[in-house]
Write a protein that holds these residues in place. Sequence first.
Motif, short mmCIF file in Angstrom:
data_model
loop_
_atom_site.label_atom_id
_atom_site.label_comp_id
_atom_site.label_asym_id
_atom_site.label_seq_id
_atom_site.Cartn_x
_atom_site.Cartn_y
_atom_site.Cartn_z
N LYS A 114 -10.36 -6.37 -5.42
CA LYS A 114 -10.42 -4.90 -5.38
C LYS A 114 -9.10 -4.28 -5.83
O LYS A 114 -9.09 -3.27 -6.54
N ASP A 115 -8.00 -4.88 -5.43
CA ASP A 115 -6.69 -4.37 -5.85
C ASP A 115 -6.52 -4.45 -7.36
O ASP A 115 -5.98 -3.53 -8.00
N GLN A 116 -6.97 -5.54 -7.94
CA GLN A 116 -6.85 -5.70 -9.39
C GLN A 116 -7.64 -4.62 -10.12
O GLN A 116 -7.15 -4.02 -11.10
N LEU A 117 -8.85 -4.35 -9.65
CA LEU A 117 -9.68 -3.31 -10.27
C LEU A 117 -9.03 -1.93 -10.12
O LEU A 117 -8.94 -1.15 -11.07
N HIS A 118 -8.57 -1.64 -8.90
CA HIS A 118 -7.98 -0.33 -8.67
C HIS A 118 -6.73 -0.12 -9.51
O HIS A 118 -6.56 0.93 -10.14
N GLU B 223 -5.77 -0.97 6.58
CA GLU B 223 -5.18 0.36 6.72
C GLU B 223 -3.81 0.43 6.05
O GLU B 223 -3.46 1.43 5.42
N LEU B 224 -3.06 -0.65 6.15
CA LEU B 224 -1.75 -0.67 5.48
C LEU B 224 -1.93 -0.64 3.96
O LEU B 224 -1.20 0.05 3.25
N ARG B 225 -2.92 -1.36 3.48
CA ARG B 225 -3.22 -1.36 2.04
C ARG B 225 -3.62 0.04 1.58
O ARG B 225 -3.18 0.51 0.52
N HIS B 226 -4.46 0.73 2.36
CA HIS B 226 -4.88 2.09 2.00
C HIS B 226 -3.67 3.00 1.89
O HIS B 226 -3.54 3.79 0.95
N ALA B 227 -2.79 2.91 2.89
CA ALA B 227 -1.58 3.75 2.87
C ALA B 227 -0.76 3.47 1.62
O ALA B 227 -0.23 4.40 0.99
N GLN B 228 -0.66 2.23 1.24
CA GLN B 228 0.18 1.86 0.10
C GLN B 228 -0.41 2.35 -1.23
O GLN B 228 0.33 2.87 -2.08
N ILE B 229 -1.72 2.20 -1.42
CA ILE B 229 -2.27 2.64 -2.71
C ILE B 229 -2.27 4.16 -2.81
O ILE B 229 -2.14 4.72 -3.91
N GLU B 230 -2.39 4.84 -1.67
CA GLU B 230 -2.31 6.30 -1.70
C GLU B 230 -0.88 6.75 -2.02
O GLU B 230 -0.67 7.65 -2.84
N ILE B 231 0.11 6.12 -1.41
CA ILE B 231 1.51 6.47 -1.69
C ILE B 231 1.84 6.21 -3.16
O ILE B 231 2.56 6.98 -3.80
N LYS B 232 1.29 5.14 -3.71
CA LYS B 232 1.51 4.84 -5.13
C LYS B 232 0.97 5.98 -6.00
O LYS B 232 1.59 6.36 -7.00
N HIS B 233 -0.16 6.54 -5.63
CA HIS B 233 -0.73 7.67 -6.36
C HIS B 233 0.20 8.87 -6.29
O HIS B 233 0.49 9.53 -7.29
N SER C 200 -12.10 2.18 -3.47
CA SER C 200 -11.42 1.03 -2.92
C SER C 200 -11.29 1.12 -1.40
O SER C 200 -11.47 0.13 -0.69
N VAL C 201 -11.03 2.32 -0.91
CA VAL C 201 -10.89 2.51 0.53
C VAL C 201 -12.25 2.45 1.21
O VAL C 201 -12.42 1.78 2.23
N GLN C 202 -13.24 3.15 0.65
CA GLN C 202 -14.54 3.23 1.31
C GLN C 202 -15.23 1.88 1.40
O GLN C 202 -15.98 1.63 2.33
N SER C 203 -14.95 0.98 0.46
CA SER C 203 -15.57 -0.35 0.54
C SER C 203 -15.07 -1.12 1.76
O SER C 203 -15.77 -1.99 2.27
N ASP C 204 -13.86 -0.82 2.22
CA ASP C 204 -13.36 -1.42 3.46
C ASP C 204 -13.99 -0.75 4.68
O ASP C 204 -14.18 -1.38 5.72
N GLU C 205 -14.28 0.54 4.54
CA GLU C 205 -14.78 1.29 5.69
C GLU C 205 -16.11 0.75 6.19
O GLU C 205 -16.44 0.90 7.37
N SER C 206 -16.89 0.11 5.33
CA SER C 206 -18.16 -0.45 5.79
C SER C 206 -17.93 -1.50 6.87
O SER C 206 -18.69 -1.59 7.84
N ARG C 207 -16.87 -2.31 6.69
CA ARG C 207 -16.54 -3.30 7.73
C ARG C 207 -16.05 -2.61 9.00
O ARG C 207 -16.37 -3.01 10.12
N HIS C 208 -15.23 -1.56 8.81
CA HIS C 208 -14.69 -0.86 9.98
C HIS C 208 -15.81 -0.20 10.78
O HIS C 208 -15.81 -0.20 12.01
#
Length: 504
Positions: free
Chosen positions: A63-67, A133-143, A223-231
Motif C-alpha cells: 500500500k505504501d508503494q502505491l501511495h 495510526e503512526l503510518r497515517h500520521a506520517q503520510i499525511e504530514i508528508k502531504h 490508503s488510510v480507509q483500507s486500514d480502517e476496515s480492520r479497525h
Amino acid sequence: MPMGTSQRYRALTRDLMWDPKTVNTKKIYPLVEAEGIRLKDPSKWEDPFRMTFNQYVKIQSEKDQLHHAVRTAFEANYGHTRVIDGRWFEGVKAFAVAVQPAEYAAHRLMAYIGRNIPIEAIRFATFNQAIDELRHAQIEIKHYADMSKYYDGLHAYAQTNENLWFNTVPKSFFDDALTAGPFESLIAISFSFEYVFTNILFLPFASSAAAVGDEHFVSVGKSVQSDESRHMALGMSALRMLLEEDDRNVPLIQSWIDKWYWRAYRIFSVISTLVDYYPRVRPISWKKAFEIYVEEQVINGLFKDLARYGIRPPRNFEDSVKEKEHYSHATMRILEHYKHANYFRGFRLQPDDYEWLSNEYPSTFDRYYAPFFRRMDDHVMAVASPGLPAVCAVCQIPVEFPDPDHPERPWTQYAEHNGKTHMFCSPGCKQIFVEEPHKYVQWWWPAESYLNGEFGNSLEDMFKYFGFAPEEANEYYSSRDYHRWLKYRQQLGLDKQYGSIVTD
C-alpha cells in the motif's frame, strides 16, 4: 512436523503471551478490575482478520508503494495547480489540524490499550493498529510538507499543531480516552470513533478530493480507509466479546456508548464543513452522508442487532439526527466568526455555493444561514465576533450551535460544580460533564490563557505562539495564496477558472 494454518497463526500471535509465575496478574493489569469489566474466558476471542505480523508488513508495504507512487507523480507534475479551485487546500489545512494529530494520538492510545488488556488477540490487533495510526500520521504530514512549498500556514506545522486553539478539540477527545480505562478506550476509539464515524470521515472527503482533482488526497484517503476496515472489525468484535462474556458488562458498556457516541460526533463537526463547504464540487452532502453511514448502517442496522444483548441506540442520537440539517452550517459559521485566528481561511461563498447549499438544505440554509454568509461576503476582512468565544467545557468547541428544535435559539447549556458555572454547547456535552465533572474542570483554553498574559502582552505574541502570522489567516479569495495559485496556473497554461469568482 509442519504447522497448519490455525496452528501457525496461534504460534505467531497467541503464544506471545505468558502466564506470570511470581507476580499476581492483577498487579500487571490493574486497570481491568478497576473498570468493573467481568472476564470469564477471553482466550476464546479471536482477531476477525487473523493476521500475522509478516502478512501485515507485506500488505502495508504494498500500500505504501502505491501511495508514494501517486504522491511522487502528483508533486512532480504540480498537481496542486490542477484542482478546480485552490480554496480546497484551505480545507486540507483544516483537516491537517483536526485529523493528523488525532492519528498520532490514536497510535499512543492503541499502545496503551494493548499494554493494559490481558487478551492475546486484542493485544496483537491493537499492536497492528498502533503502527497503522503512526503510518497515517506520517503520510499525511508528508502531504502537508509538499503543500508548505506553495501555501501559507504550514511552515511551522508541528508548532501550529501543538499550540493552535482549534486543536484543543481533538486533543480533548483523545486525552479523555487516554485517561479512561483500557476497555472504555477501546469502545471510545475502535467502536464509537472507528466503527460509527470513520466512513463519514474518509469516504465523502476523499470523494470530494477526486471531484476537485486532488489525486494526492484521494490516495491518502484510500490508503488510510483500507486500514480502517480492520479497525472497525476490531471494535465490533471486541464489543460483542465483552457483551457475551458477562451480562453485568452490559450497563457499563451502554454508558460508554452513550458518552463516546456524542464525543465522537462532536469531534466530527469540522468534517461536516469539509464535505459541504470547502470543495467547489461536492459529490455528497454531510446530511446525506450522515443518513447513509450513521443512520442507516449504524443506528437502524447495527443497533437493531445489538438489541439482543440489551444494548439500545446511544443517548442523544436523536439530537444528532435533528442537527444534520444545521451541523455543517453552524460549524462553518463558527469558523467564519474566528477566521482571523486560524491558519486555514474562510472564504466568500460563490453563487454556485449558495445554489448547491440551498438545494441540499431547502428547509434551513436560506432561512437561517445564508443571510449571515451574505453579510460576511460584504465584509470579508471583518472580525465577525470581537473578543474571545465562550467554549464548551467538554468538547471545547465554541458554544454557538443552534437548538435544532428552535434554530433561532442557542443550544447553550449550564451546570454548576464546586461553586463554578460551566458552559456546554449541547445537552449531550452537559450530560457527559455531570456524570464525570472531575475529568473536565481543569481544561485549558489557549485563548483564555492569552488574556491571562501567558503568551506575552500583544496579539503578535499570540500568533508567534501559534506558529503563523496574521496575514496567513482571514479570507481566501482576498489572500496572497489565491493570487499565488492563479500565477502557478498561468505559468503552466492552466488559466481557465472554475465558474466565476467573486472577489470584490
